[in-house]
Write a protein that holds these residues in place. Structure first.
Motif, PDB file in Angstrom:
ATOM      1  N   ARG A 438      -1.585  -3.441   0.770  1.00 40.99           N
ATOM      2  CA  ARG A 438      -0.998  -5.336   0.744  1.00 40.99           C
ATOM      3  C   ARG A 438      -1.733  -6.377   1.248  1.00 40.99           C
ATOM      4  O   ARG A 438      -2.041  -7.295   0.581  1.00 40.99           O
ATOM      5  CB  ARG A 438       0.390  -5.652   1.161  1.00 40.99           C
ATOM      6  CG  ARG A 438       1.163  -7.290   0.869  1.00 40.99           C
ATOM      7  CD  ARG A 438       0.935  -6.821  -1.295  1.00 40.99           C
ATOM      8  NE  ARG A 438       2.696  -6.573  -0.969  1.00 40.99           N
ATOM      9  CZ  ARG A 438       3.044  -5.482  -1.826  1.00 40.99           C
ATOM     10  NH1 ARG A 438       1.674  -4.472  -2.696  1.00 40.99           N
ATOM     11  NH2 ARG A 438       4.227  -4.583  -1.972  1.00 40.99           N
ATOM     12  N   GLN A 439      -2.377  -5.786   2.640  1.00 43.83           N
ATOM     13  CA  GLN A 439      -2.897  -6.739   3.414  1.00 43.83           C
ATOM     14  C   GLN A 439      -4.705  -6.702   2.648  1.00 43.83           C
ATOM     15  O   GLN A 439      -5.622  -7.463   2.499  1.00 43.83           O
ATOM     16  CB  GLN A 439      -2.879  -6.486   4.970  1.00 43.83           C
ATOM     17  CG  GLN A 439      -4.631  -7.058   5.303  1.00 43.83           C
ATOM     18  CD  GLN A 439      -4.384  -7.201   7.637  1.00 43.83           C
ATOM     19  OE1 GLN A 439      -3.957  -6.732   7.266  1.00 43.83           O
ATOM     20  NE2 GLN A 439      -5.634  -7.226   7.806  1.00 43.83           N
ATOM     21  N   CYS A 442      -4.818  -8.645  -0.535  1.00 41.14           N
ATOM     22  CA  CYS A 442      -5.160  -9.900  -0.086  1.00 41.14           C
ATOM     23  C   CYS A 442      -6.186 -10.755   0.633  1.00 41.14           C
ATOM     24  O   CYS A 442      -7.100 -11.685  -0.033  1.00 41.14           O
ATOM     25  CB  CYS A 442      -3.879 -10.359   1.115  1.00 41.14           C
ATOM     26  SG  CYS A 442      -2.472 -10.305   0.772  1.00 41.14           S
ATOM     27  N   ARG A 496      -3.418 -14.847   4.472  1.00 39.16           N
ATOM     28  CA  ARG A 496      -2.955 -14.223   5.263  1.00 39.16           C
ATOM     29  C   ARG A 496      -1.638 -15.428   4.580  1.00 39.16           C
ATOM     30  O   ARG A 496      -0.253 -15.528   3.754  1.00 39.16           O
ATOM     31  CB  ARG A 496      -2.544 -14.922   6.511  1.00 39.16           C
ATOM     32  CG  ARG A 496      -3.534 -14.207   7.499  1.00 39.16           C
ATOM     33  CD  ARG A 496      -3.090 -14.136   8.860  1.00 39.16           C
ATOM     34  NE  ARG A 496      -4.171 -15.661   9.566  1.00 39.16           N
ATOM     35  CZ  ARG A 496      -3.855 -16.098   9.633  1.00 39.16           C
ATOM     36  NH1 ARG A 496      -2.998 -18.065  10.020  1.00 39.16           N
ATOM     37  NH2 ARG A 496      -5.248 -17.879  10.317  1.00 39.16           N
ATOM     38  N   GLN A 499      -0.027 -12.757   1.856  1.00 40.26           N
ATOM     39  CA  GLN A 499       0.442 -12.140   2.008  1.00 40.26           C
ATOM     40  C   GLN A 499       1.870 -12.887   2.202  1.00 40.26           C
ATOM     41  O   GLN A 499       3.127 -11.706   2.090  1.00 40.26           O
ATOM     42  CB  GLN A 499       0.201 -11.725   3.224  1.00 40.26           C
ATOM     43  CG  GLN A 499      -0.798 -10.621   3.430  1.00 40.26           C
ATOM     44  CD  GLN A 499      -0.718 -10.641   5.109  1.00 40.26           C
ATOM     45  OE1 GLN A 499      -0.767  -9.358   5.693  1.00 40.26           O
ATOM     46  NE2 GLN A 499      -2.646 -10.654   5.328  1.00 40.26           N
TER      47      GLN A 499
END
Length: 836
Positions: A438-439, A442, A496, A499
Motif C-alpha cells: 500500500r505505501q 502511494c 501519506r 494512505q
C-alpha cells in the motif's frame, strides 16, 4: 473597501442575485471583485446563515484571497473566512466564506449534490476556463435545475465573453464594473534573435529595466525551469545589480513561506525582482510592483486524443494574457510594462487561448460525469462541450482500466476510482495494490502526481527510472538529508494523504499487486513498451517513444512509461520502470490476447496469415495459420496492391494501349455507357474488377501470372468490345494498303505514324470515332524520321509538300517523289511497281 472600483456594481449585483438568482460580473484586474464581492453579499437576507463558496482556479490565489478577506475583517483565517485546498485547509464551524480550488468543489458536489448549507457559489477568474471550472459550473447548473431552486450563482471574470456565459446561465444579467487601474506605459523591446536562449535574453532585459525603474519588478516566464535559470544568471552578475536586490521566485510548487515572500512587500523595503509563471496573471496583487517584464511565453499542456498522450508546449501568450500581465504594473499606481517582442508581433498574437476542455485529457471528466449519473455530456449545459474524439478516447482508457463496462456503465472498481481525487490511472494503481504494498503504491502515485524530485540538468539527460526516485525518497525518510531534494517532503505528504484516503476503501479492494512494475502496468496499460533498438521503444498503444541512449533504461527489453511528453514525432519518456515479459504475462488485468491476423507484410511483399499473441500493438509470438480463408487472403492481397500501386500489376504495351483507348473513348463519348478505367479508378475499385482473379495469389511475384489485358477486357460485353474496335481501332489501313498502328494517349489526339509515300492520294486527315476525332499524323521520311506533324493533311500537300520534296529528293533519290501528291500512287516500297 468602499473605494474599490467594484463597489459601484454591488447594488445591481444584489438585485440580480435576488432575482433571477444568477449573474455574470465583468470587472477588470484590481477592481476588488475577489475580496469585496463575497464580503458585501455576506449579509444578504436570502443567504441567512448559509455559506458562500468562492471558487479560485489556483491554490496560491485561493490562499491569498482568503487571507486578504480575513485581514479586512480583522480576524484570523478559519473564522468568518477560510479556505480549503489540496492538502491544506483553514475552516471551522464559524466559516461563512469558504475559498476553494476547482477540484475541491467538484469533489464536494459529488459527495453532497444538494450543497447543503451553501447559499451562493461564486466562480472567480472564469476567463481562465480550466477543465474543472467548466465541469463544476455544468454540475452546479444541474443542481440548480433539479435539486436546489434557491441556490445562487455568480460568475466573475476580468476578461470574458460575457454574452456566451450569460446564455449558458439561462440569460443571467451581465453587470459591468468600471476599472480604476492606473495607466501603464507599454514598451516594446523587439523580437529576440531566433538562436538566443530565453533565460539569457530575459536576464539582460532585467538589467535594462532595473536601470530605469525604482519599484519592484514582476517578470513573467513560461515555467519553473526558466525561473531557476534566470535566478542563477542574476546571481552570477550580482556586482552589477542594485545593492540588496531580492530575487523572489513565484510558482505553484513553492512553499507557502516562499510564495508569501514574493507576494508581500519586503519587510526592510528592499527592491525585489519577482520571477513568476502565469500564476501571477490574475487574482493576486503583488504589492510594490511598479513594472512588468513580459517574456511573452507561457507553458500549457496539449492533449492529443488520437494518441492518448499530452504534450507540454511553450506558446506565445495571447493578447488577453498580455493585457492581464501588463495590468499587474498598474494595480497600486502608474507603471510600465516591457514586452520582449515587437509591435508587429503583438498584432499577430491570438486573441485568447482555447479553453482547457477543448485540449485536455478528458478521462477524469468522463469518470466524474459517470459518477454524477450522466452518460452523455449533452445532458448538461456547457460553454464549450467536450470534443467527441477526446471524449471517446477517454472512454477507451477507462474501459482498459476496468472503470466502465462495455455498456459504458461504472463498475465497482470505477466507483472506487471516482472516490479518489486523482487521475483515473493513479486511482487504479492505488486500488490494485496489495495490502503489503500500500505505501509503495502511494509513493508511486505521489511521485507521479507531483513535480519530479530529480529534475533534468543542463549537464546531461536526467535518469528516467522511477525506482531511483523511490530509493531517494526512502533515503530522505531515514534521515539522510544531505543534498536533500526539496520535492521529497511534498511527495511524502501526498503519499501519506493517499494512505488516509485508501483506508475506508481497503475492505472492498480486489486481489492486489505487490511490485512496482505490476502497479505501473495496471495504471498505464497503454504505455507498456518493448525495445526496438537502443533507447527506442514501441508502446502497446501503437506509438513510439524514446529515452536518451545514455540512460540506464535505454537497453531495457520492456518498460512501463508512466510519464512522457508526446513530442512532435515520437514521445519522450520522462519516468518509467523496467519490466520483464514473465511478469507481464502474469498480470491479471492485462491478459495477452490471441488473435488471427491476415494482412499484407510490406517487407515480405506477401500476405501473411498468423496466430499472434499480443498486448495491444506489441506482438509477443506468432505462428503460421494452417488454413486461411480465401476471402481473407484475397482481401490482404488487395491491401498489398493498394500499397504497391497500380504499376505493380503486370502491364505491357497491349494492356496499356487498350486502357488508353477506353479512357479516350470515355472522354469522346461522355454520354455513352463506357466503364471508367483510369489508374485511379482501378486502384479504388480493386474489389470490383480484380478480386475475382486473385484466387491462389498471395504474394507480389505471383501477380505476373495474371493476363491483365483479358481481365480488363472482361469488363466489357461482347457488343461493347466490338463497338470499341470500330470506334477506336488499333490499326488503320492507309492508301498503300498497309495497316498502321494507332497510338492513344488520354487527353491527346490519336497518333498515326506513317511514311509520306504511303499516303499519296489521300486528301483529308483520317478521322475515327464516327468522324468525331481527327488523327494526328506523324509523316515520316524514308528513314522513318518525322518530317511533319499535322492534323491538316490537305494544307500540308498544298503549302509544305513542295519544300519537303525539294529537300528530301536529293537525300533519297531512289524514292518516289511525284509532283502531284493527289494523283500519285501510294506505295510501301521505294517506288510503285508500275512506275519507272
Amino acid at each position: 473597501m468602499t473605494k474599490l472600483a467594484v463597489s459601484s456594481a454591488i447594488p445591481a449585483l444584489r438585485q440580480a442575485l435576488l432575482d433571477p438568482q444568477r449573474a455574470v460580473l465583468s470587472a477588470p484586474p484590481g477592481s476588488g471583485k475577489t475580496t469585496l464581492v463575497p464580503l458585501e453579499l455576506l449579509q444578504e437576507p436570502w443567504l441567512t446563515s448559509q455559506r458562500i463558496i468562492l471558487l479560485e482556479p489556483r491554490r496560491l490565489a485561493a490562499r491569498a484571497a482568503a487571507a486578504r478577506m480575513a485581514d479586512l475583517l480583522g480576524e484570523p483565517l478559519g473564522e468568518t473566512v477560510g479556505y480549503r485546498i489540496r492538502m491544506d485547509r483553514r475552516v471551522s464551524d464559524k466559516t461563512r466564506i469558504e475559498v476553494v480550488t476547482e477540484g475541491i468543489l467538484t469533489r464536494r458536489l459529488q459527495q453532497d449534490p444538494e450543497l447543503q448549507g451553501v447559499g451562493l457559489v461564486i466562480f472567480d477568474e472564469f476567463h481562465e476556463r480550466s477543465l474543472h471550472a467548466d465541469l463544476a459550473l455544468a454540475l452546479t447548473l444541474d443542481v440548480m435545475s433539479v435539486l436546489r431552486d434557491d441556490l445562487r450563482l455568480l460568475v466573475m471574470s476580468a476578461t470574458l465573453q460575457t454574452e456566451a456565459v450569460s446564455r449558458q446561465l439561462a440569460g443571467a444579467p451581465v453587470i459591468h464594473a468600471a476599472g480604476r487601474s492606473y495607466p501603464v506605459q507599454i514598451h516594446y523591446l523587439g523580437d529576440p534573435a531566433p538562436e538566443s536562449r530565453l533565460p539569457d535574453v530575459v536576464s539582460r532585459a532585467i538589467l535594462q529595466v532595473l536601470a530605469r525603474e525604482q519599484g519592484d519588478l514582476l517578470v513573467f516566464l513560461p515555467g519553473a525551469g526558466e525561473i531557476r535559470q534566470v535566478a542563477e544568471r542574476l546571481a552570477a552578475r550580482s556586482e552589477v545589480l542594485p545593492e540588496d536586490l531580492q530575487i523572489c521566485p513565484l510558482y505553484g510548487d513553492l512553499t507557502k513561506a516562499k510564495q508569501d515572500r514574493a507576494i508581500l512587500p519586503d519587510p526592510q523595503g528592499r527592491q525585489r525582482v519577482v520571477l513568476a509563471t502565469s500564476i501571477a496573471e490574475t487574482s493576486l496583487t503583488i504589492e510594490g510592483v511598479t513594472a512588468v517584464l513580459d517574456s511573452g511565453w507561457s507553458r500549457l499542456p496539449r492533449f492529443l486524443p488520437s494518441i492518448g498522450m499530452s504534450r507540454l508546449e511553450t506558446l506565445r501568450v495571447s493578447q488577453a494574457a498580455a493585457e492581464q500581465r501588463a495590468g499587474r504594473a498598474g494595480r497600486l499606481g502608474p507603471g510600465a510594462c516591457y514586452r520582449l517582442w515587437s509591435e508587429h508581433r503583438q498584432a499577430k498574437l491570438v486573441a485568447r487561448q482555447p479553453a482547457e476542455i477543448l485540449e485536455a485529457d478528458l478521462a477524469p471528466l468522463v469518470l466524474e460525469l459517470l459518477q454524477w449519473g450522466v452518460k452523455s455530456p449533452s445532458d448538461l449545459h456547457w460553454l464549450d462541450p467536450p470534443p467527441s474524439g477526446a471524449y471517446a478516447q477517454a472512454g477507451d482508457l477507462l474501459r482498459a482500466l476496468g472503470a466502465i463496462d462495455e455498456q459504458g456503465r461504472l463498475t465497482p472498481m470505477g466507483r472506487a476510482m471516482a472516490s479518489l481525487p486523482v487521475h483515473p490511472r493513479l486511482a487504479h494503481l492505488l486500488l490494485r495494490a496489495d495490502a503489503a504494498a500500500r505505501q509503495l503504491a502511494c509513493d508511486l502515485a505521489a511521485l507521479l502526481e507531483e513535480r519530479d524530485i530529480l529534475p533534468r540538468t543542463r549537464e546531461g539527460p536526467g535518469q528516467v527510472d522511477l525506482e531511483l526516485r523511490l530509493s531517494m525518497l526512502e533515503s530522505w525518510r531515514t534521515g539522510n538529508r544531505q543534498n536533500v531534494l526539496q520535492g521529497c517532503r511534498q511527495v511524502d505528504r501526498v503519499s501519506r494523504q493517499f494512505q488516509r484516503l485508501l483506508k475506508p476503501i481497503e475492505p472492498h479492494m480486489p486481489r492486489g499487486i505487490a511490485s512496482i512494475q505490476g502497479l505501473l502496468a495496471l495504471g498505464f496499460p497503454d504505455r507498456i513498451g518493448r525495445r526496438t533498438r537502443q533507447g527506442r521503444f514501441q508502446l502497446s498503444n501503437g506509438r513510439a517513444a524514446w529515452v536518451d541512449e545514455a540512460d540506464q533504461l535505454a537497453a531495457a527489453p520492456y518498460i512501463v512509461a508512466a510519464r512522457l511528453d508526446a513530442g512532435r514525432t515520437d514521445g519522450r519518456i520522462q519516468l518509467a520502470v523496467q519490466i520483464d515479459e514473465v511478469e507481464l504475462r502474469q498480470l491479471p488485468d492485462i491478459p495477452l490476447r490471441i488473435s488471427e491476423t491476415i494482412g499484407w507484410d510490406r517487407d515480405k511483399q506477401a500476405v501473411t496469415a498468423q496466430q499472434v499473441e499480443h498486448l495491444g500493438a506489441l506482438q509477443f509470438s506468432a505462428r503460421p495459420l494452417p488454413e486461411v480463408d480465401p476471402e481473407a487472403l484475397r482481401a490482404g492481397m488487395l491491401v498489398g496492391i493498394r500499397q504497391l500501386g497500380i504499376d505493380a500489376l503486370p502491364w505491357n504495351q497491349s494492356s496499356r494501349q487498350w486502357q488508353s483507348r477506353l479512357i479516350c473513348l470515355c472522354a469522346w463519348q461522355p454520354d455513352a455507357d463506357w466503364p471508367p478505367m483510369t489508374d485511379r479508378w482501378l486502384l479504388e475499385h480493386l474489389e470490383v474488377w480484380l478480386a475475382p482473379w486473385l484466387d491462389g495469389i498471395s504474394r507480389r511475384s505471383q501477380l505476373q501470372k495474371l493476363d491483365l489485358l483479358n481481365i480488363l477486357q472482361s469488363r466489357l460485353s461482347w457488343d461493347q468490345r466490338k463497338r470499341m474496335d470500330e470506334l477506336v481501332p488499333t490499326h488503320l489501313r492507309v492508301p498503300s494498303g498497309s495497316r498502321k498502328r494507332l497510338e492513344y494517349q488520354p487527353g491527346s489526339s490519336p497518333v498515326l505514324a506513317v511514311r509520306l509515300q504511303e499516303v499519296f492520294g489521300l486528301r483529308e486527315t483520317p478521322r475515327i470515332c464516327l468522324g468525331q476525332v481527327p488523327l494526328l499524323l506523324h509523316l515520316l521520311s524514308p528513314a522513318q524520321r518525322p518530317i511533319q506533324v499535322t492534323q491538316d493533311l490537305q494544307g500540308f500537300w498544298e503549302r509544305t509538300y513542295s519544300e519537303v520534296k525539294r529537300e528530301l529528293k536529293g537525300r533519297y533519290p531512289k524514292h518516289y517523289w511525284p509532283d502531284d501528291p493527289y494523283q500519285a500512287q501510294a506505295t510501301a516500297r521505294v517506288r510503285p511497281r508500275n512506275r519507272d
